[in-house]
Scaffold this active site. Structure first.
Site, mmCIF file in Angstrom:
data_model
loop_
_atom_site.group_PDB
_atom_site.id
_atom_site.type_symbol
_atom_site.label_atom_id
_atom_site.label_comp_id
_atom_site.label_asym_id
_atom_site.label_seq_id
_atom_site.Cartn_x
_atom_site.Cartn_y
_atom_site.Cartn_z
ATOM 1 N N HIS A 1 0.851 -1.197 0.000
ATOM 2 C CA HIS A 1 0.000 0.000 0.000
ATOM 3 C C HIS A 1 0.885 1.244 0.000
ATOM 4 C CE1 HIS A 1 -3.359 2.580 0.672
ATOM 5 N NE2 HIS A 1 -2.811 3.077 1.762
ATOM 6 N N ASP B 1 0.971 5.158 -0.136
ATOM 7 C CA ASP B 1 0.235 6.428 -0.033
ATOM 8 C C ASP B 1 0.917 7.496 -0.880
ATOM 9 O OD1 ASP B 1 -1.847 5.955 2.016
ATOM 10 O OD2 ASP B 1 -0.139 5.523 3.327
ATOM 11 N N ASP C 1 -7.761 1.259 2.367
ATOM 12 C CA ASP C 1 -7.394 2.269 3.366
ATOM 13 C C ASP C 1 -8.313 3.481 3.472
ATOM 14 O OD1 ASP C 1 -5.775 2.951 5.502
ATOM 15 O OD2 ASP C 1 -4.347 4.081 4.303
ATOM 16 N N ASP D 1 1.725 -1.207 4.441
ATOM 17 C CA ASP D 1 2.188 0.054 3.858
ATOM 18 C C ASP D 1 3.638 -0.060 3.387
ATOM 19 O OD1 ASP D 1 -0.239 0.862 4.717
ATOM 20 O OD2 ASP D 1 0.451 2.483 6.019
ATOM 21 N N HIS E 1 -6.602 9.452 -0.091
ATOM 22 C CA HIS E 1 -7.261 9.398 1.214
ATOM 23 C C HIS E 1 -6.439 9.962 2.381
ATOM 24 C CE1 HIS E 1 -5.241 5.435 0.706
ATOM 25 N NE2 HIS E 1 -4.829 5.700 1.918
#
Length: 1151
Positions: free
Chosen positions: A166, A168, A280, A417, A561
């Site tokens: 994941h 970000d 998420d 993450d 997000h």
């Protein structure tokens, strides 16, 4: 009979008046022409032909409008005749709104959607659940899972382990820093490690990162990527630019980031995503699922859902379901959704219910590394000695998890993450798991087939098993807000955090949409002008297209997000803000340059000079954290040209506001010379001191759809302009007031205590003379409602060891909201004028203004509310604005989901206060059987209705501490922040019966149009004050407005397939047909027309624009989603179906 005769005569009269007015207009136009010609130098004779052409075009438009008027009247006549006949026959009174409801497809009376016995309505689930949170043992928020052991004898467990990382696009570090430090290494290693063994798989979601990495790698590596994608070893899931937030994002931006990602994937990899992956985002919206389904996805995975809802779904075996739109009576919008059952998407919470066991199978946490297991039992490398014990321990978790689902196919994600950064982690995970899988294969008595897989692998196996067994999935309607991950920790804080940037997000969105439309129209007009499909040599089409692409990508990145949510670290927020700010500036260049070419009467005079653009905006944004400031225009006897662009598809009456250097000014329509209604107001440098150099000029503009209209502003004779009159109220009457050009009064005695009142043709309001805050509204129809505006403070929990509010969480103090009180009473300033009147209250932490426009159209029916908020002096406080009304709304209210649809909300006493706050992207309302109060917003924020008749929105929050969700800081970077609303009171008649259960409601047409104007204001540009200006003429691309309920979502130029980063001749035409409530029919009726059928004629809608080709496509315009050539209508009329609530996408070429 008598009534029908009267109506026929009325229609005849209207027709005659229309025809006479047409002749009169022609005469006036000719007169103006002759007057101009008398003054024109000989050199201007060349323009006569083009003027004549223009005149004919104009007459054509007038005739077309007239035809439309007659058609509407004819429909209305037939309609009334039908309703009178049935009334005569049945002798029952029949409300016209009921009849309209039967004939207009978009008109929706409240209804309750019922699905079969297997249907789940989330509102009912909420009513059912006790929200008691007992300790569930190993699975703390769940329950103990039991199995016999023989459940898989007939059908072995089919397990897919799905490696994921994941990433970000910004959170604790900026997008670029994460890419440099982590993401590029993950993707580089992915290429090597997947190629080593064809059994290895991986999924990837964020195209923003993937495209950046693609630009860094050579052709040989790109070919390797394509091979892995073709072989099914690497799957791109969702395919959006980011994994978008689903609470604050507007559906325009959600779809735009999906288009950006899908178009990139199609161009570079030639594939199309089929599965969604949203692990998420902090809660989930059905608007997102609608867009995914429309983009061709079949299946999806979600994770962050309230722990009590997860537990209930696990008990009911409904963790996999068909998610259906609340308003859809068919299964067209269904998408298969898998909800992860446990606390998180990390390895400890994905293999089964016991995190202490699952953590032992996260081989990145082997002893000696940087990451360890908080349960104190570390993983062990798999060896021949321990493989049996390890495999059986893991199998027990898999089996327990499997018992929560209806099929023997199991999805187990493997990641977290920014995982798989180092090549050692790839080796540890893949080699150890492969040993476990091999052991399972060698022991068929265990009845498990385990392998690495992608989401497609999993869903393919799932559908195959479900179909074979004839097992249906339940349908579900509703949304998954508000999310709680444990205890009473509800994530309703992020609906409001960093409100300055939530507002900037929508400013960029409106600027992007306006620029897309104008740029596409400019290219089409250029090709038509040249006749050979070529563009103007001097027009920088390619550079402008690159600016558009960068703007799309900045808006897309901000839908992440941790971006629009306001949950990133301070330097990251500045990075996002800088991207939004630069994009607005760059898009303005495209807008100015496109408008410049379109407006020139003599196109040969076009010259592009980047350093000295012909048009300038009327305001300046000086930095990423600054509010726009109007530029002052210097006036003289020579006219200054103002160019106004109407980015909406509706003819609208708007008040245009500019700042000038003189209190005497006049505005005329440049084309006809007609003077426009205007007023001069003060520019207040302080609450009671007006500027002596700058003055606000507001005038009423009539703006045809998508038009560029030119107005001339000149200095007028002293005292000739209408000036606003001011009244000041303040306890301290000695307060000096400086406003030398304006009439100022200060009432005293009983006069000073009387309530303040403002009114226009549609509505009257009363406000408190002490605070200036609204108290009551009255409509022209006679409907009166108390609507009191109050301001409140929320604090946070005080005891030392208790959790407190932060960027994500809203954890208010035990005593709830406290009324806002200030030691100083506010200064109240009332302004009255011919264009608008308003009441401004200047408090210490905010300036609140309520304004009424004196306009005939729908713009005069609502109240504009604006707040300028500054809470930088506060500690752990949140400021809210509450409306207290006497609407008997019970515990129900409605808030929008992503500006796409309305969702019923129920305020429940069994839930804590913070759980009853919901996201509001642009609208919410309260209603009873006779009235509705709607609050429409230009920015997203949290909304609640804590008691019947109340509606409150959060304005800003300043919090000194972290809330333990990983951010590691509070929210203390507050700015001077503007928020803007429209408040609408409407009568409800006819269909206004209360519907039980989870009724589906929509905004009224009036509310839709008001929201459209609020979110897409006219854009004002200024031409230089040079007397040698080239001749400008208005640009009017459409002969009439689109139907009231059809919204032009976008007109987006697509990238050329041959030449990268260049515009093609193809444009994505996106239309959204709104569903609307028809229990409130506004009087007088709206100006726009309504189509009585779902089928519409695209050629008529956009006349006189012509389409060379039109192909319906998927929502992200992928070629394989285009309708086949055979289904295409080559020649006009092109009839297409626009269903209410649905978005339709077309690939068009415009002429």
């Amino acid at each position: 009979m008598k009534r029908s005769r009267v109506l026929s005569v009325l229609v005849g009269v209207v027709f005659c008046v229309a025809v006479i007015s047409l002749y009169r207009m022609l005469e006036l136009m000719q007169g103006a022409e002759l007057r101009q010609r008398g003054e024109a130098p000989a050199g201007q004779v060349d323009n006569d032909l083009s003027r004549l052409q223009e005149k004919i075009d104009r007459l054509e438009r007038l005739l077309s409008d007239n035809n439309r008027l007659v058609a509407t009247l004819r429909d209305s006549l037939l309609h009334h005749r039908a309703s009178w006949e049935t009334e005569g026959r049945a002798n029952v009174s029949s409300d016209s709104t009921h009849n309209r409801a039967d004939t207009l497809p978009g008109c929706r009376l409240a209804e309750e959607m019922k699905d079969g016995t297997d249907g789940v309505q989330l509102l009912d689930v909420y009513n059912l659940l006790p929200f008691d949170n007992p300790d569930g043992g190993a699975w703390k928020q769940g329950f103990e899972i039991r199995y016999q052991g023989d459940e898989w004898d007939k059908q072995p467990l089919e397990l897919f382990l799905v490696p994921h990382s994941h990433n970000d696009p910004g959170w604790l570090k900026t997008f670029d820093t994460y890419y440099q430090d982590q993401t590029r290494h993950i993707l580089n290693n992915m290429l090597v490690k997947l190629t080593e063994d064809s059994r290895r798989k991986m999924i990837w979601a964020e195209i923003s990162y993937f495209s950046k990495w693609w630009n860094d790698i050579d052709e040989q590596k790109r070919e390797m990527v394509k091979r892995l994608v073709r072989a099914g070893q690497l799957e791109l899931v969702t395919g959006g630019w980011v994994m978008a937030d689903e609470a604050n994002s507007h559906y325009f931006a959600l779809l735009d980031q999906l288009i950006e990602g899908h178009q990139w994937i199609q161009r570079h990899l030639g594939v199309k995503p089929s599965s969604g992956w949203a692990v998420d985002p902090f809660g989930h919206s059905p608007s997102m699922t609608y867009l995914l389904k429309g983009a061709g996805l079949r299946d999806m995975v979600i994770q962050r859902v309230h722990y009590a809802v997860k537990k209930h779904f696990a008990q009911q075996h409904t963790l996999e379901f068909l998610w259906r739109q609340s308003w859809d009576s068919s299964s067209r919008s269904d998408i298969t959704c898998h909800m992860m059952p446990f606390y998180s998407y990390d390895v400890p919470h994905t293999c089964g219910p016991n995190p202490a066991v699952c953590c032992q199978f996260d081989f990145h946490r082997l002893p000696g590394g940087r990451v360890f297991c908080p349960w104190r039992i570390p993983p062990q490398p798999i060896t021949e000695q321990n493989v049996q014990e390890r495999a059986l321990l893991l199998l027990d978790q898999y089996r327990q998890k499997s018992r929560l689902f209806r099929s023997p196919v199991l999805l187990v994600p493997l990641g977290d993450d920014f995982r798989y950064t180092e090549s050692s982690e790839w080796d540890a995970q893949f080699s150890n798991y492969q040993k476990l899988f091999d052991y399972f294969d060698q022991h068929p008595e265990l009845h498990i087939k385990a392998r690495f897989g992608t989401l497609s692998d999993y869903f393919e196996a799932l559908h195959r098993r479900l179909n074979t067994a004839g097992t249906p999935l339940p349908t579900l309607r509703g949304d998954f807000f508000t999310y709680a991950d444990r205890d009473d920790h509800y994530w309703s804080g992020y609906y409001t955090s960093r409100p300055f940037y939530k507002r900037l997000d929508r400013t960029l969105e409106a600027t992007l949409r306006a620029t897309e439309i104008l740029f596409s129209l400019t290219l089409a007009e250029m090709r038509r002008f040249h006749g050979n499909g070529r563009l103007v040599a001097d027009f920088p089409a390619r550079e402008h297209f690159q600016r558009l692409t960068a703007g799309r990508r900045s808006l897309a990145l901000f839908q992440h997000h941790d971006a629009v949510t306001g949950t990133a670290r301070d330097p990251v927020v500045v990075d996002y803000g800088t991207r939004l700010f630069h994009s607005i500036l760059n898009l303005r260049q495209v807008l100015q340059s496109s408008a410049h070419w379109l407006l020139l009467l003599d196109k040969s005079q076009y010259h592009h000079d980047q350093s000295k653009p012909f048009l300038q905006m009327d305001d300046v944004i000086s930095a990423q954290d600054a509010l726009p400031q109007k530029t002052s225009l210097t006036l003289s006897d020579e006219p200054r040209s103002l160019i106004i662009f109407n980015p909406t598809e509706q003819l609208r009456t708007s008040v245009i506001s500019v700042v000038v250097d003189s209190p005497d000014a006049r505005v005329v329509d440049a084309e006809t010379g007609r003077p426009m209604a205007a007023q001069i107001s003060a520019v207040w440098e302080e609450p009671s001191r007006a500027s002596t150099e700058a003055f606000q000029l507001d005038f009423v503009a009539e703006l045809p759809p998508l038009s560029l209209v030119v107005y001339h502003v000149t200095k007028a004779s002293v005292g000739s302009a209408h000036r606003a009159r001011y009244t000041f109220l303040h306890r301290d009457n000695s307060l000096p007031i400086k406003a030398e050009h304006f009439q100022v009064s200060r009432p005293e005695g009983p006069e000073a205590d009387a309530p303040l009142s403002l009114s226009n043709k549609h509505v009257q309001i009363w406000s408190s003379s002490e605070t200036g805050l609204l108290q009551k509204l009255r409509l022209q129809s006679g409907l009166v409602r108390q609507v009191q505006v109050q301001f409140l403070w929320y604090g946070t929990r005080t005891r030392a060891n208790r959790d407190k509010s932060g960027a994500y969480l809203f954890l208010p103090g035990d005593n709830g909201a406290q009324p806002y009180s200030s030691s100083e009473p506010p200064l109240v300033r009332v302004s009255r004028g011919p264009v608008f009147s308003d009441i401004t209250s200047c408090f210490r932490h905010f300036t609140h203004r309520v304004r009424l426009y004196h306009l005939d159209g729908h713009a005069g029916r609502s109240l504009e509310i604006s707040n300028m908020v500054d809470i930088r002096s506060e500690v752990n406080r949140e400021l809210a604005m509450r409306l207290v009304s006497d609407v008997a709304s019970g515990n129900r209210f409605y808030s929008d989901l992503n500006s796409f649809q309305m969702q019923q909300r129920r305020t429940l006493a069994k839930l804590p206060l913070q759980a009853n706050f919901y996201p509001m992207t642009s609208a919410s309302f309260l209603q009873d059987s006779t009235s509705r109060v709607s609050l429409l917003a230009a920015q997203s924020q949290a909304v609640a209705s804590l008691r019947p008749g109340e509606l409150e929105v959060m304005l800003d929050r300043r919090l000194q501490q972290d809330d333990n969700r990983g951010l590691g800081q509070g929210v203390t970077d507050n700015k001077l922040t503007a928020s803007l609303y429209q408040l609408l009171l409407e009568d409800r008649r006819g269909g206004a019966k209360e519907v039980g259960g989870a009724s589906v409601e929509h905004l009224s047409l009036l509310a839709h149009l008001t929201s459209l104007s609020l979110c897409h204001p006219p854009i004002t540009m200024v031409a230089p004050s040079d007397s040698q200006l080239p001749k400008l003429r208005p640009f009017l691309p459409l002969s009439s407005s689109l139907p009231c309920d059809v919204h032009l979502l976008n007109l987006r130029t697509l990238e050329d397939t041959q030449e990268a980063e260049s515009p093609s001749q193809e444009v994505a035409l996106l239309l959204h047909r709104k569903g609307f409530d028809c229990s409130s029919a506004p009087e007088p009726p709206l100006q726009c027309t309504l189509s009585a059928h779902e089928e519409v004629n695209l050629d008529d809608l956009f006349s006189p624009l012509q389409f060379r080709s039109v192909r319906r496509s998927g929502l992200t315009l992928l070629r394989e989603d285009d309708e086949p050539e055979s289904a295409q209508q080559q020649q006009p009329p092109r009839i297409t179906r626009l269903r209410p609530m649905e978005i339709s996408a077309f690939r068009v070429e415009m002429d």
